[in-house]
Write an enzyme that holds these catalytic residues in place. Structure first.
Site, PDB file in Angstrom:
ATOM      1  N   CYS A 230      22.953 -16.805  44.625  1.00 19.89           N
ATOM      2  CA  CYS A 230      21.563 -16.971  44.174  1.00 19.89           C
ATOM      3  C   CYS A 230      20.649 -16.023  44.936  1.00 19.89           C
ATOM      4  O   CYS A 230      19.697 -15.462  44.362  1.00 19.89           O
ATOM      5  CB  CYS A 230      21.098 -18.408  44.374  1.00 19.89           C
TER       6      CYS A 230
ATOM      7  N   CYS B  85      22.119 -20.309  48.914  1.00 24.67           N
ATOM      8  CA  CYS B  85      23.290 -19.876  48.150  1.00 24.67           C
ATOM      9  C   CYS B  85      23.316 -18.357  48.112  1.00 24.67           C
ATOM     10  O   CYS B  85      22.366 -17.722  47.649  1.00 24.67           O
ATOM     11  CB  CYS B  85      23.221 -20.453  46.740  1.00 24.67           C
TER      12      CYS B  85
END
Length: 459
Positions: free
Chosen positions: A387, A384
């Protein structure tokens, strides 16, 4: 009749406080290997430091972070496509970034030195030779773009000079729950804990909540029995990693997607998600330990901020964005925050680390440095992008804090004159990550206050 009314009332009060207790009853009092307690940190952070720090992080110097999100995972084949719309990161266009940030790295040098460097660059571009500069001065100007060899790195810091790096506005790409989870996400944390925390493979570290259903507490007891037998440095290293993990989980629980309609999204506190990650009963006693490790991490980074104050007090240091009035104001604001950090009454004593035999201490320090360097590389395996962004920033911030803590000689030797080059240096990327990473931890401590209230009200 009165007795009939009172008994259910007492039971109701007991039940209403039960959920809160299962997360927080052990998160109180003195912290291990420290002279500080949880309550002192709560008061200091929530009442004094948190509001000032949040204001500083909204300034242009600190909101724009240069990062390369396209580096391949160096350890295994990882997907670079999350597939979730909330995983996306929107980079800045060139005109959105202040001119001062896009130009040469001014923050480390005096105005006079920058003028010299600019003149040198112009002469180089024109193919001329500036004979007014001595060989020593030209060499110094080139060296200013490198890190001092004495300042040890605890994390990968090559993004700032990478041609693939882009500026990201952290305020427009906040850390929150994106839906990124499952085997790939657990692989990241498993790799960190299993391969970089000095733990033998025979000792299982409880991590995945699913594993608690099959092993209710036995692995946790074995692990913590092993951990207590380790030296203080290795215990501290594990607690820093665990504290960082806890802080990230608090952010995800506090900014959870609660409503996803086509015309609006609602983000907020998800108490159930918080309990799943930190409730003592749901985590075989592991959750409260994670929260205590968050406070340990707070102390470590707060101590680094206190120690680095002299570096930022130098008259040659500037928060250069190209807007002189704002830059001066924000430097004053930054120094005020660092002076507040220094005033904290119960700082962690880093002298307790690496205090044994000199050769053994040096070897242990190098092992820990390399382990943390490895963790910073693992961040490029996060699928991600959002992230990955916040993972890279927070590991770099912690790495910068460790660099500060173990550069005491260089900090003590900071020159009194702006004409001398300091042996201790921080790049803008390190500075931005240091303060934003601590801002995330400070936010986590503040959010715990909110979750205490929400858990108490849950019933």
């Amino acid at each position: 009749m009165k007795l009939v009314v009172i008994v259910p009332l007492l039971l109701l009060l007991e039940v209403s406080g039960y959920a809160e207790c299962r997360c927080f009853c052990q998160v109180t009092g003195d912290l291990d290997d420290c002279t500080c307690d949880v309550e002192t940190i709560d008061r200091f952070n929530n009442d004094q430091l948190f509001p000032k720090l949040q204001s500083l992080l909204e300034s242009d110097y600190f909101r724009f972070y240069k990062v390369n999100l396209n580096k391949p995972c160096p350890f295994w084949t990882a997907s670079s496509e999350c597939g979730l719309r909330d995983c996306a990161v929107q980079p800045c266009s060139p005109n959105e970034v202040p001119e001062g940030l896009r130009s040469a790295p001014h923050n480390k040098y005096s105005a006079e030195a920058n003028e010299q460097q600019d003149e040198c660059e112009k002469a180089k571009h024109l193919g001329a030779v500036d004979v007014s500069l001595s060989a020593e001065t030209r060499e110094a100007l080139l060296d200013w773009n490198k890190y001092d060899d004495e300042a040890e790195r605890f994390c990968v810091v090559d993004d700032e000079e990478s041609p693939d790096s882009q500026y990201v506005d952290l305020l427009l790409n906040p850390e929150r729950f994106t839906g990124y989870k499952g085997p790939e996400a657990w692989q990241i944390w498993n790799s960190i804990y299993e391969e970089n925390c000095f733990k033998p493979y025979t000792i299982k570290r409880p991590l995945n909540p699913i594993s608690f259903q099959n092993s209710p507490g036995s692995e946790a007891r074995t692990f913590y029995s092993w951990l207590e037998g380790q030296c203080v440095e290795k215990r501290a290293f594990f607690r820093l990693v665990s504290g960082l993990h806890a802080s990230i989980n608090i952010h995800l629980s506090a900014r959870y997607l609660l409503d996803d309609r086509w015309f609006q999204k609602k983000w907020g506190h998800n108490v159930s998600e918080f309990r799943q990650r930190f409730d003592s009963g749901l985590t075989a006693g592991e959750g409260p330990k994670r929260l205590r490790n968050l406070y340990f991490l707070y102390l470590i980074e707060l101590r680094a901020l206190a120690k680095v104050l002299p570096f930022f007090q130098q008259s040659s240091f500037q928060l250069y964005t190209g807007r002189p009035e704002e830059d001066r104001k924000h430097k004053e604001q930054l120094v005020d925050i660092l002076e507040l950090a220094r005033s904290f009454p119960l700082h962690f004593d880093e002298a307790s680390l690496f205090a044994g035999d000199e050769k053994e201490a040096a070897k242990l320090k190098e092992d820990i440095r390399l382990a943390f360097l490895n963790i910073s590389r693992i961040m490029d395996c996060v699928g991600c992008f959002k992230c990955r962004l916040w993972g890279k920033l927070q590991t770099q911030g912690l790495g910068t804090a460790l660099k500060i803590l173990f550069s005491e000689r260089q900090l003590e030797a900071l020159p009194k004159s702006s004409n001398q080059r300091p042996s201790f240096q921080l790049s803008r990327q390190e500075i931005v990550s240091l303060f934003n990473a601590f801002g995330r931890i400070s936010t986590s401590v503040r959010e715990l206050k909110n979750f205490r209230v929400l858990l108490a009200e849950e019933q």
